[in-house]
Design an enzyme around this catalytic site. Sequence first.
Site, PDB file in Angstrom:
ATOM      1  N   LYS A 100      -2.605   9.762  -3.187  1.00 28.08           N
ATOM      2  CA  LYS A 100      -3.750  10.880  -3.098  1.00 28.08           C
ATOM      3  C   LYS A 100      -2.992  12.124  -2.449  1.00 28.08           C
ATOM      4  O   LYS A 100      -2.412  13.165  -2.400  1.00 28.08           O
ATOM      5  CB  LYS A 100      -4.691  10.599  -1.117  1.00 28.08           C
ATOM      6  CG  LYS A 100      -5.979  10.323  -2.674  1.00 28.08           C
ATOM      7  CD  LYS A 100      -7.609   9.740  -1.451  1.00 28.08           C
ATOM      8  CE  LYS A 100      -8.134   9.725  -2.739  1.00 28.08           C
ATOM      9  NZ  LYS A 100      -9.155   8.808  -1.711  1.00 28.08           N
ATOM     10  N   GLN A 139     -12.399   9.100   3.401  1.00 30.94           N
ATOM     11  CA  GLN A 139     -12.313   8.128   2.132  1.00 30.94           C
ATOM     12  C   GLN A 139     -13.472   6.854   2.767  1.00 30.94           C
ATOM     13  O   GLN A 139     -13.890   6.485   3.885  1.00 30.94           O
ATOM     14  CB  GLN A 139     -10.602   6.776   3.041  1.00 30.94           C
ATOM     15  CG  GLN A 139     -10.516   5.757   1.898  1.00 30.94           C
ATOM     16  CD  GLN A 139     -10.129   6.201   0.660  1.00 30.94           C
ATOM     17  OE1 GLN A 139      -9.832   7.104   0.192  1.00 30.94           O
ATOM     18  NE2 GLN A 139     -10.540   5.241  -0.713  1.00 30.94           N
ATOM     19  N   ASP A 145     -15.133  16.196  -2.542  1.00 30.34           N
ATOM     20  CA  ASP A 145     -15.618  14.685  -2.778  1.00 30.34           C
ATOM     21  C   ASP A 145     -16.594  15.264  -3.016  1.00 30.34           C
ATOM     22  O   ASP A 145     -17.174  14.650  -4.248  1.00 30.34           O
ATOM     23  CB  ASP A 145     -15.893  13.881  -1.647  1.00 30.34           C
ATOM     24  CG  ASP A 145     -14.577  12.908  -1.618  1.00 30.34           C
ATOM     25  OD1 ASP A 145     -14.004  12.067  -2.804  1.00 30.34           O
ATOM     26  OD2 ASP A 145     -14.919  12.154  -0.657  1.00 30.34           O
TER      27      ASP A 145
HETATM   28  N1  LIG Z   1     -14.505   9.723  -0.159  1.00 33.24           N
HETATM   29  C1  LIG Z   1     -13.800   8.933  -1.102  1.00 33.24           C
HETATM   30  N2  LIG Z   1     -13.258   9.499  -2.012  1.00 33.24           N
HETATM   31  C2  LIG Z   1     -13.043   9.190  -3.123  1.00 33.24           C
HETATM   32  O1  LIG Z   1     -12.926   9.439  -4.116  1.00 33.24           O
HETATM   33  C3  LIG Z   1     -12.440   7.787  -3.476  1.00 33.24           C
HETATM   34  C4  LIG Z   1     -12.613   6.452  -1.685  1.00 33.24           C
HETATM   35  N3  LIG Z   1     -13.563   7.614  -1.434  1.00 33.24           N
HETATM   36  N4  LIG Z   1     -12.930   5.443  -1.635  1.00 33.24           N
HETATM   37  C5  LIG Z   1     -12.439   5.004  -2.612  1.00 33.24           C
HETATM   38  C6  LIG Z   1     -12.313   5.539  -4.061  1.00 33.24           C
HETATM   39  C7  LIG Z   1     -11.524   4.912  -5.350  1.00 33.24           C
HETATM   40  N5  LIG Z   1     -10.850   5.556  -5.608  1.00 33.24           N
HETATM   41  C8  LIG Z   1      -9.592   5.853  -6.755  1.00 33.24           C
HETATM   42  C9  LIG Z   1      -8.915   6.890  -6.868  1.00 33.24           C
HETATM   43  C10 LIG Z   1      -7.449   7.048  -7.587  1.00 33.24           C
HETATM   44  C11 LIG Z   1      -8.098   5.338  -8.585  1.00 33.24           C
HETATM   45  C12 LIG Z   1      -6.244   5.176  -9.303  1.00 33.24           C
HETATM   46  O2  LIG Z   1      -5.013   6.023  -9.456  1.00 33.24           O
HETATM   47  N6  LIG Z   1      -6.639   4.068  -9.847  1.00 33.24           N
HETATM   48  C13 LIG Z   1      -5.033   2.967 -11.058  1.00 33.24           C
HETATM   49  C14 LIG Z   1      -5.037   2.037 -10.583  1.00 33.24           C
HETATM   50  C15 LIG Z   1      -4.462   2.343  -9.327  1.00 33.24           C
HETATM   51  C16 LIG Z   1      -4.117   0.425  -9.274  1.00 33.24           C
HETATM   52  O3  LIG Z   1      -3.222   0.388  -9.917  1.00 33.24           O
HETATM   53  O4  LIG Z   1      -5.037  -0.101  -8.413  1.00 33.24           O
HETATM   54  C17 LIG Z   1      -5.505   3.060 -12.814  1.00 33.24           C
HETATM   55  O5  LIG Z   1      -6.906   2.890 -12.898  1.00 33.24           O
HETATM   56  O6  LIG Z   1      -4.677   3.920 -13.294  1.00 33.24           O
HETATM   57  C18 LIG Z   1      -8.793   4.196  -8.492  1.00 33.24           C
HETATM   58  C19 LIG Z   1      -9.388   4.604  -7.056  1.00 33.24           C
HETATM   59  C20 LIG Z   1     -11.350   6.636  -4.878  1.00 33.24           C
HETATM   60  N7  LIG Z   1     -12.073   6.544  -4.116  1.00 33.24           N
END
Ligand SMILES: Nc1nc(=O)c2c([nH]1)NC[C@@H]1CN(c3ccc(C(=O)N[C@@H](CCC(=O)O)C(=O)O)cc3)C=[N+]21
Length: 303
Positions: free
Chosen positions: A58, A102, A125
């Site tokens: 991020k 987070q 968020d």
């Molecule tokens: N307050 C808060 N807001 C959030 O938005 C929040 C959070 N807490 N806690 C955790 C989760 C999880 N999350 C992700 C964001 C991007 C990918 C992402 O980019 N994933 C890639 C793969 C990444 C990898 O390889 O691990 C994909 O799907 O292609 C995944 C998960 C946002 N979150």
Amino acid sequence: MTTHPTTRIIDGKAFAEGLRRRVADAAADFLARSGRAPGLAVVLVGDDPASSVYVRNKAQQTVEAGMASFEHRLPAETSEAELLALVARLNADDAVDGILVQLPLPAHIDAQKVIEAIDPAKDVDGFHPANAGRLMTGLPGLVPCTPLGCLMLIRSVQPALAGLEAVVIGRSNIVGKPMAQLLLAESCTVTIAHSKTRDLPSVCRRADILVAAVGRPQMVRGDWVKPGAIVIDVGINRVPAPERGEGKMRLVGDVAYDEAVERAGAITPVPGGVGPMTIACLLRNALAAAVARTGIVVDVPSA
Ligand SMILES: Nc1nc(=O)c2c([nH]1)NC[C@@H]1CN(c3ccc(C(=O)N[C@@H](CCC(=O)O)C(=O)O)cc3)C=[N+]21
């Protein structure tokens, strides 16, 4: 294995890159007009390795979009009072347009209390009850990033959503409920399914748009998918991948992709689907918050 000749694989990674480019252009305009870049603060409590990677991604993408990144990494023992004090400082800081704490937070901290402490105008968020209520009542506000990204991907393959049957599996405040509200606002006929839903496969087979946000690896099977449906897979599950070597893991969604791709009209992969859109929409929301707070008008990408 062959996919249906017309199955479209929705490239969330490419869509997110394009969205981030548009956000970066608008952030540059904002800087030119206001003399400062939009600012996003991300707070991580504890050292969960997966969360740590997300927070780093991020921060990196925030800087790449020409925005100011304020990263706060606090030890796992941080007290609720200390975290609330940091949120109060960020609320008062004019250089900070967006605040993300987070989740999940350590068990000794009341996450709901922290969410409600964030200034709703900076709640990128979209988790504050004020923003949830605004979404429900059709007022402008900050919309949760993952459902917003899902809606953008759905619209990229099907611009006319009115009257379509949408089934959302999952009823969390973070994905399921706001996703249902966004689809309702698009005049879909919306069903929210969950762990107590009777005959989930039959409910899913009605869906022109099927959004899976349950956190159970590959739970949605191919024969749950109506032929031609749009399938959006929100799940990010790490499962053992012995075929890649001992102790190796891989990411899978909540949908059995190899089966569903045979029936879907369009489907998001994992990784490379919804995940990258979540971060791109976070940057979009930080820009939107900067615009709403200052009244400086730039072109904020919309769903
Ligand atoms: N307050 C808060 N807001 C959030 O938005 C929040 C959070 N807490 N806690 C955790 C989760 C999880 N999350 C992700 C964001 C991007 C990918 C992402 O980019 N994933 C890639 C793969 C990444 C990898 O390889 O691990 C994909 O799907 O292609 C995944 C998960 C946002 N979150």
